[in-house]
Enzyme design. Structure first.
Site, PDB file in Angstrom:
ATOM      1  N   GLU A  56       0.726  -1.301  -0.050  1.00 62.44           N
ATOM      2  CA  GLU A  56       0.162   0.103  -0.007  1.00 62.44           C
ATOM      3  C   GLU A  56       0.901   1.283   0.146  1.00 62.44           C
ATOM      4  O   GLU A  56       1.843   1.420   0.546  1.00 62.44           O
ATOM      5  CB  GLU A  56      -0.752   0.098   1.107  1.00 62.44           C
ATOM      6  CG  GLU A  56      -1.559  -1.193   1.347  1.00 62.44           C
ATOM      7  CD  GLU A  56      -2.781  -1.026   2.523  1.00 62.44           C
ATOM      8  OE1 GLU A  56      -3.544  -1.909   2.824  1.00 62.44           O
ATOM      9  OE2 GLU A  56      -2.755  -0.046   3.281  1.00 62.44           O
TER      10      GLU A  56
ATOM     11  N   CYS B  78       2.811   8.555   1.865  1.00 54.68           N
ATOM     12  CA  CYS B  78       2.974   7.423   2.836  1.00 54.68           C
ATOM     13  C   CYS B  78       3.561   6.178   2.239  1.00 54.68           C
ATOM     14  O   CYS B  78       2.579   5.703   1.308  1.00 54.68           O
ATOM     15  CB  CYS B  78       1.919   7.266   3.777  1.00 54.68           C
ATOM     16  SG  CYS B  78       1.971   5.878   5.069  1.00 54.68           S
TER      17      CYS B  78
ATOM     18  N   CYS C  81      -2.277  -3.548  14.622  1.00 54.79           N
ATOM     19  CA  CYS C  81      -2.201  -3.351  13.553  1.00 54.79           C
ATOM     20  C   CYS C  81      -2.603  -4.248  12.300  1.00 54.79           C
ATOM     21  O   CYS C  81      -2.342  -5.592  12.392  1.00 54.79           O
ATOM     22  CB  CYS C  81      -0.616  -2.987  13.148  1.00 54.79           C
ATOM     23  SG  CYS C  81      -0.200  -2.823  11.331  1.00 54.79           S
TER      24      CYS C  81
ATOM     25  N   CYS D 143      -3.952   1.574   8.288  1.00 48.68           N
ATOM     26  CA  CYS D 143      -2.715   0.808   7.898  1.00 48.68           C
ATOM     27  C   CYS D 143      -3.182  -0.575   7.772  1.00 48.68           C
ATOM     28  O   CYS D 143      -3.764  -1.400   8.543  1.00 48.68           O
ATOM     29  CB  CYS D 143      -1.753   0.613   9.153  1.00 48.68           C
ATOM     30  SG  CYS D 143      -1.643   2.275   9.978  1.00 48.68           S
TER      31      CYS D 143
HETATM   32  N1  SAH Z   1       6.753  -0.018  11.476  1.00 45.24           N
HETATM   33  C1  SAH Z   1       6.659   1.300  11.655  1.00 45.24           C
HETATM   34  C2  SAH Z   1       6.150   1.867  10.625  1.00 45.24           C
HETATM   35  C3  SAH Z   1       4.548   1.587   9.899  1.00 45.24           C
HETATM   36  S1  SAH Z   1       3.411   1.654  11.139  1.00 45.24           S
HETATM   37  C4  SAH Z   1       6.298   1.718  13.073  1.00 45.24           C
HETATM   38  O1  SAH Z   1       5.836   0.948  13.691  1.00 45.24           O
HETATM   39  O2  SAH Z   1       6.417   2.950  13.297  1.00 45.24           O
HETATM   40  C5  SAH Z   1       3.057   3.550  11.200  1.00 45.24           C
HETATM   41  C6  SAH Z   1       2.258   3.851  12.270  1.00 45.24           C
HETATM   42  O3  SAH Z   1       0.864   3.427  12.104  1.00 45.24           O
HETATM   43  C7  SAH Z   1       2.847   3.416  13.848  1.00 45.24           C
HETATM   44  O4  SAH Z   1       2.779   4.292  14.677  1.00 45.24           O
HETATM   45  C8  SAH Z   1       1.685   2.224  14.063  1.00 45.24           C
HETATM   46  O5  SAH Z   1       1.786   2.150  15.407  1.00 45.24           O
HETATM   47  C9  SAH Z   1       0.603   2.928  13.488  1.00 45.24           C
HETATM   48  N2  SAH Z   1      -0.733   2.018  13.437  1.00 45.24           N
HETATM   49  C10 SAH Z   1      -0.635   0.492  13.002  1.00 45.24           C
HETATM   50  N3  SAH Z   1      -1.898   0.145  13.214  1.00 45.24           N
HETATM   51  C11 SAH Z   1      -2.734   1.460  13.392  1.00 45.24           C
HETATM   52  C12 SAH Z   1      -4.131   1.527  13.478  1.00 45.24           C
HETATM   53  N4  SAH Z   1      -5.139   0.602  13.352  1.00 45.24           N
HETATM   54  N5  SAH Z   1      -4.771   3.027  13.760  1.00 45.24           N
HETATM   55  C13 SAH Z   1      -3.764   4.033  14.118  1.00 45.24           C
HETATM   56  N6  SAH Z   1      -2.456   3.836  13.843  1.00 45.24           N
HETATM   57  C14 SAH Z   1      -1.964   2.406  13.589  1.00 45.24           C
END
Ligand code: SAH
Length: 356
Positions: free
Chosen positions: A97, A110, A124, A337
């Site tokens: 994505e 992003c 996630c 995400c």
């Molecule tokens: N692996 C990296 C980058 C990808 S995730 C990291 O963990 O930072 C990017 C951001 O989205 C992270 O802060 C993650 O915790 C957040 N994220 C993941 N699932 C989410 C959700 N369902 N709602 C909001 N933020 C989420």
């Protein structure tokens, strides 16, 4: 074997490499490589026939021996607020994505850094599909180029917050950042790398001393809460992670962003806010609050009420911790995400795309 498989892929090659390639492989003057680099990266053009300052014979030859990119957009969703979310189908059939986020004052993208993710964060959507592989540098940059083609305005900001853990693919991520800086022309100050908190890799990243922003997904101020939602915390706890953030600042002088995802009843109480403020005292940082973007999870997480979020923010600010709140975008198009791929997976692709 389709003819594209024997062609040279150009995306991912730097200007210097393109100059070498045109002279060695095509017997053309090196400046043709500079022209190619401008078309590919600055103008985001993938069709050789549209490269109007190249002679017709060269354009034809290029079409025979090379392709700009073997990757294709397999799904596009546009939100009313201007957000465009895409699935990029890679040459091996995997999909990742990427999202275009136009704001008034900037255009952000992003990008994903891995196919899937091995980190297993409980909230996630990407985590639920597991890990497949690292993306190459050209697959990372190609997401940006595809998104640029969908945007009238120039992309100004890049965040590596799509699928995957960037610091577990550090070498390719660094090459991609260099390409986006040197060839596309985006300033490092407008790039953000977001990590789950791989401590040794935070130190490794600091050694590159790039003026990018490091975002750390903290999401809890104590080990117990954090380990419950982020398995990585069992390896590197909150205190070593915050120390790494301090050291990163000392080395690079770049202020850290701590991401803090709010999950109702899990990490959103006033007590959590007070603990967080205490832990971050004296750390040059900014806290970005993210209300949970609902995705179905085994734990059935929910987002907190708006009042809870406001209270959390007030406590941090009163304690002198600078705090922002993520502006929500693309709610109507599964912008959370990993949602898009999750829905798309398993459905057969249109034949036109399978054939490419
Ligand atoms: N692996 C990296 C980058 C990808 S995730 C990291 O963990 O930072 C990017 C951001 O989205 C992270 O802060 C993650 O915790 C957040 N994220 C993941 N699932 C989410 C959700 N369902 N709602 C909001 N933020 C989420």
């Amino acid at each position: 074997m389709s003819s594209t498989e024997t062609k040279t892929t150009l995306v991912g090659l730097s200007k210097t490499q393109l100059r070498a390639w045109v002279s060695e492989s095509l017997g053309e003057p090196a400046y043709r490589g500079t022209q190619l680099a401008r078309w590919i990266y600055e103008k985001a053009v993938a069709d050789f026939n549209a490269m109007s300052d190249l002679p017709a014979a060269l354009r034809a030859r290029l079409s025979e021996v090379a392709i700009v990119s073997p990757n294709t957009i397999s799904l596009t969703q546009r939100s009313k607020d201007g957000t465009v979310k895409c699935l990029l189908r890679l040459a091996d059939g995997n999909e990742v994505e990427c999202v275009l986020l136009p704001y008034e004052e900037r255009v952000s993208v992003c990008l994903s850094t891995q196919v899937g993710c091995a980190m297993g964060c409980r909230f996630c959507a990407t985590a639920q599909g597991g890990y497949t592989r690292n993306l190459t540098a050209d697959e990372i940059v190609d997401q940006l180029l595809h998104l640029q083609r969908l945007s009238e305005r120039r992309i100004s900001h890049v965040v590596l917050m799509g699928m995957g853990e960037p610091l577990l693919n550090l070498e390719n991520v660094i090459v991609a950042l260099h390409l986006m800086h040197d060839e596309v022309g985006i300033s490092y100050r407008r790039m953000t790398v977001s990590t789950v908190g791989i401590v040794p890799k935070i130190y490794a990243l600091a050694e590159y001393d790039l003026p990018i922003t490091l975002a750390i997904s903290l999401h809890a101020p104590d080990d117990e809460t954090r380990a419950r939602i982020m398995p990585v915390n069992r390896k590197w706890g909150v205190d070593v992670l915050i120390q790494a953030a301090r050291d990163y600042f000392e080395k690079t002088k770049r202020r850290i962003t701590f991401e803090y995802l709010l999950l109702r009843g899990v990490n959103d109480t006033p007590h959590h806010a007070e603990q967080l403020a205490a832990k971050l005292k004296g750390v040059p940082c900014l806290v970005n609050l993210i209300p949970f973007n609902y995705v179905p999870t085994p734990d059935d997480f929910q987002r907190p009420e708006a009042l809870r979020v406001r209270r959390f923010r007030e406590i941090l600010e009163t304690a002198g911790v600078e705090t922002t709140q993520r502006v929500e975008r693309g709610h109507d198009i599964d912008a959370a995400c990993g949602q898009l791929r999750g829905k798309h997976r398993g459905k057969p692709l249109p034949l036109a795309l399978q054939a490419r």
